[in-house]
Design a protein around this motif. Structure first.
Motif, PDB file in Angstrom:
ATOM      1  N   ILE A 128       0.860  -1.192   0.000  1.00  0.00           N
ATOM      2  CA  ILE A 128       0.000   0.000   0.000  1.00  0.00           C
ATOM      3  C   ILE A 128       0.889   1.233   0.000  1.00  0.00           C
ATOM      4  N   VAL A 129       0.736   2.044  -1.034  1.00  0.00           N
ATOM      5  CA  VAL A 129       1.521   3.285  -1.111  1.00  0.00           C
ATOM      6  C   VAL A 129       0.910   4.245  -0.094  1.00  0.00           C
ATOM      7  N   MET A 130       1.708   4.671   0.885  1.00  0.00           N
ATOM      8  CA  MET A 130       1.151   5.403   2.019  1.00  0.00           C
ATOM      9  C   MET A 130       0.831   6.871   1.722  1.00  0.00           C
ATOM     10  N   ASP A 131       1.468   7.440   0.706  1.00  0.00           N
ATOM     11  CA  ASP A 131       1.181   8.837   0.364  1.00  0.00           C
ATOM     12  C   ASP A 131       0.603   8.902  -1.045  1.00  0.00           C
ATOM     13  N   THR A 132      -0.542   9.544  -1.145  1.00  0.00           N
ATOM     14  CA  THR A 132      -1.212   9.647  -2.454  1.00  0.00           C
ATOM     15  C   THR A 132      -0.318  10.342  -3.469  1.00  0.00           C
ATOM     16  N   GLU A 133       0.462  11.302  -2.967  1.00  0.00           N
ATOM     17  CA  GLU A 133       1.368  12.051  -3.855  1.00  0.00           C
ATOM     18  C   GLU A 133       2.291  11.087  -4.615  1.00  0.00           C
ATOM     19  N   TYR A 134       2.806  10.088  -3.891  1.00  0.00           N
ATOM     20  CA  TYR A 134       3.675   9.104  -4.541  1.00  0.00           C
ATOM     21  C   TYR A 134       2.859   8.149  -5.403  1.00  0.00           C
ATOM     22  N   TYR A 135       1.691   7.787  -4.921  1.00  0.00           N
ATOM     23  CA  TYR A 135       0.843   6.866  -5.689  1.00  0.00           C
ATOM     24  C   TYR A 135       0.580   7.451  -7.080  1.00  0.00           C
ATOM     25  N   ASN A 136       0.341   8.771  -7.123  1.00  0.00           N
ATOM     26  CA  ASN A 136       0.039   9.412  -8.406  1.00  0.00           C
ATOM     27  C   ASN A 136       1.238   9.464  -9.355  1.00  0.00           C
ATOM     28  N   LYS A 137       2.418   9.232  -8.813  1.00  0.00           N
ATOM     29  CA  LYS A 137       3.615   9.240  -9.668  1.00  0.00           C
ATOM     30  C   LYS A 137       3.859   7.888 -10.332  1.00  0.00           C
ATOM     31  N   LEU A 138       3.108   6.889  -9.914  1.00  0.00           N
ATOM     32  CA  LEU A 138       3.293   5.545 -10.488  1.00  0.00           C
ATOM     33  C   LEU A 138       2.611   5.431 -11.842  1.00  0.00           C
ATOM     34  N   GLU A 139       3.135   4.509 -12.643  1.00  0.00           N
ATOM     35  CA  GLU A 139       2.456   4.188 -13.902  1.00  0.00           C
ATOM     36  C   GLU A 139       1.078   3.617 -13.564  1.00  0.00           C
ATOM     37  N   GLU A 140       0.135   3.829 -14.466  1.00  0.00           N
ATOM     38  CA  GLU A 140      -1.200   3.244 -14.274  1.00  0.00           C
ATOM     39  C   GLU A 140      -1.088   1.720 -14.206  1.00  0.00           C
ATOM     40  N   PRO A 141      -1.813   1.081 -13.300  1.00  0.00           N
ATOM     41  CA  PRO A 141      -1.771  -0.393 -13.295  1.00  0.00           C
ATOM     42  C   PRO A 141      -2.427  -0.952 -14.557  1.00  0.00           C
ATOM     43  N   THR A 142      -1.906  -2.054 -15.016  1.00  0.00           N
ATOM     44  CA  THR A 142      -2.500  -2.701 -16.193  1.00  0.00           C
ATOM     45  C   THR A 142      -3.776  -3.434 -15.748  1.00  0.00           C
ATOM     46  N   ASP A 143      -4.567  -3.875 -16.708  1.00  0.00           N
ATOM     47  CA  ASP A 143      -5.782  -4.636 -16.382  1.00  0.00           C
ATOM     48  C   ASP A 143      -5.433  -5.900 -15.608  1.00  0.00           C
ATOM     49  N   GLU A 144      -4.322  -6.537 -16.016  1.00  0.00           N
ATOM     50  CA  GLU A 144      -3.911  -7.779 -15.336  1.00  0.00           C
ATOM     51  C   GLU A 144      -3.576  -7.495 -13.879  1.00  0.00           C
ATOM     52  N   GLU A 145      -2.897  -6.371 -13.630  1.00  0.00           N
ATOM     53  CA  GLU A 145      -2.564  -6.043 -12.238  1.00  0.00           C
ATOM     54  C   GLU A 145      -3.847  -5.742 -11.457  1.00  0.00           C
ATOM     55  N   ASN A 146      -4.759  -4.994 -12.068  1.00  0.00           N
ATOM     56  CA  ASN A 146      -6.018  -4.685 -11.390  1.00  0.00           C
ATOM     57  C   ASN A 146      -6.796  -5.955 -11.056  1.00  0.00           C
ATOM     58  N   ASP A 147      -6.779  -6.906 -11.991  1.00  0.00           N
ATOM     59  CA  ASP A 147      -7.481  -8.174 -11.738  1.00  0.00           C
ATOM     60  C   ASP A 147      -6.912  -8.870 -10.513  1.00  0.00           C
ATOM     61  N   MET A 148      -5.598  -8.869 -10.414  1.00  0.00           N
ATOM     62  CA  MET A 148      -4.972  -9.522  -9.268  1.00  0.00           C
ATOM     63  C   MET A 148      -5.196  -8.722  -7.992  1.00  0.00           C
ATOM     64  N   LEU A 149      -5.162  -7.390  -8.129  1.00  0.00           N
ATOM     65  CA  LEU A 149      -5.378  -6.548  -6.947  1.00  0.00           C
ATOM     66  C   LEU A 149      -6.764  -6.781  -6.348  1.00  0.00           C
ATOM     67  N   ASP A 150      -7.728  -7.035  -7.225  1.00  0.00           N
ATOM     68  CA  ASP A 150      -9.093  -7.297  -6.744  1.00  0.00           C
ATOM     69  C   ASP A 150      -9.114  -8.463  -5.759  1.00  0.00           C
ATOM     70  N   LEU A 151      -8.129  -9.344  -5.861  1.00  0.00           N
ATOM     71  CA  LEU A 151      -8.090 -10.527  -4.991  1.00  0.00           C
ATOM     72  C   LEU A 151      -7.247 -10.296  -3.744  1.00  0.00           C
ATOM     73  N   ALA A 152      -6.654  -9.104  -3.670  1.00  0.00           N
ATOM     74  CA  ALA A 152      -5.724  -8.859  -2.559  1.00  0.00           C
ATOM     75  C   ALA A 152      -6.455  -8.665  -1.236  1.00  0.00           C
ATOM     76  N   PHE A 153      -5.819  -9.111  -0.175  1.00  0.00           N
ATOM     77  CA  PHE A 153      -6.363  -8.930   1.166  1.00  0.00           C
ATOM     78  C   PHE A 153      -6.173  -7.466   1.585  1.00  0.00           C
ATOM     79  N   GLY A 154      -7.226  -6.839   2.091  1.00  0.00           N
ATOM     80  CA  GLY A 154      -7.109  -5.467   2.599  1.00  0.00           C
ATOM     81  C   GLY A 154      -6.843  -4.438   1.518  1.00  0.00           C
TER      82      GLY A 154
END
Ligand code: FES
Length: 195
Positions: A128-154
């Motif tokens: 979990i990226v703790m600061d939104t400012e840094y989160y916004n600097k990341l590349e957009e997650p791909t669909d595959e990453e989003n699919d896996m994230l949907d299964l993540a705990f918490g």
């Protein structure tokens, strides 16, 4: 080119060495060459120009090494990343630019799973990226990453998969929380539904 000239010069020296001196081994050859060199100004000039050419070639190699070493300085090639474990303890590490966060965690003995070793087939490298400012600097997650994230705990709004986050200069100082648990459908028996 230089080596070609060097070998031509070498064969010429051997050809033109005084015939009357027997050449036994390198020491005699070297002495004979020295004497012959002294007696031939033209050969001296050629040898000097070859030495200069060789030196300038070596200097090119040296320059590239030192450039690498200059680039290799921690300030330019590594960023600071702070992991916050489930007990709230901070672990500060340096991560080379271009390395993914999962790999960096493993290299530093940080307990971040990674069951599929970065092939986007699990969500055990969830951070979990703790600061939104840094989160916004990341590349957009791909669909595959989003699919896996949907299964993540918490899952949170700033969740990412560590194996998909690549260190770059803008992320210097990023703080990443490691969730208190992970969910691995391959182990936990969870089967994702097809879309
Ligand atoms: Fe499995 Fe990152 S290690 S998705």
């Amino acid at each position: 080119m230089v080596f070609h000239r060097l070998s031509r010069l070498g064969s010429r020296i051997v050809r033109e060495l005084p015939r009357e001196r027997p050449v036994f081994g390198m020491r005699i050859l070297h002495r004979s060459y020295g004497q012959y060199l002294q007696s031939s100004p033209m050969l001296q000039r050629q040898t000097r120009s070859l030495k200069e050419a060789l030196f300038s070639n070596n200097r090119k190699f040296c320059t590239s090494f030192s450039t690498t070493s200059e680039k290799g300085g921690e300030e330019t090639e590594k960023i600071n990343v702070i992991f916050v474990d489930k007990d709230g303890e901070e672990i500060h590490i340096k991560v080379p630019i271009g390395m993914n966060i999962l790999e960096a965690a493993h290299e530093n003995d940080i307990e971040l799973e990674g069951a599929c070793e970065g092939s986007l087939a699990c969500s055990t490298c969830h951070v979990i990226v703790m600061d939104t400012e840094y989160y916004n600097k990341l590349e957009e997650p791909t669909d595959e990453e989003n699919d896996m994230l949907d299964l993540a705990f918490g899952l949170t709004a700033t969740s990412r998969l560590g194996c998909q986050v690549i260190a770059k200069p803008e992320l210097d100082g990023v703080r990443l929380a490691i969730p208190s648990a992970t969910r691995n459908f391959a182990v936990d028996g969870f089967v994702p539904k097809p879309h």
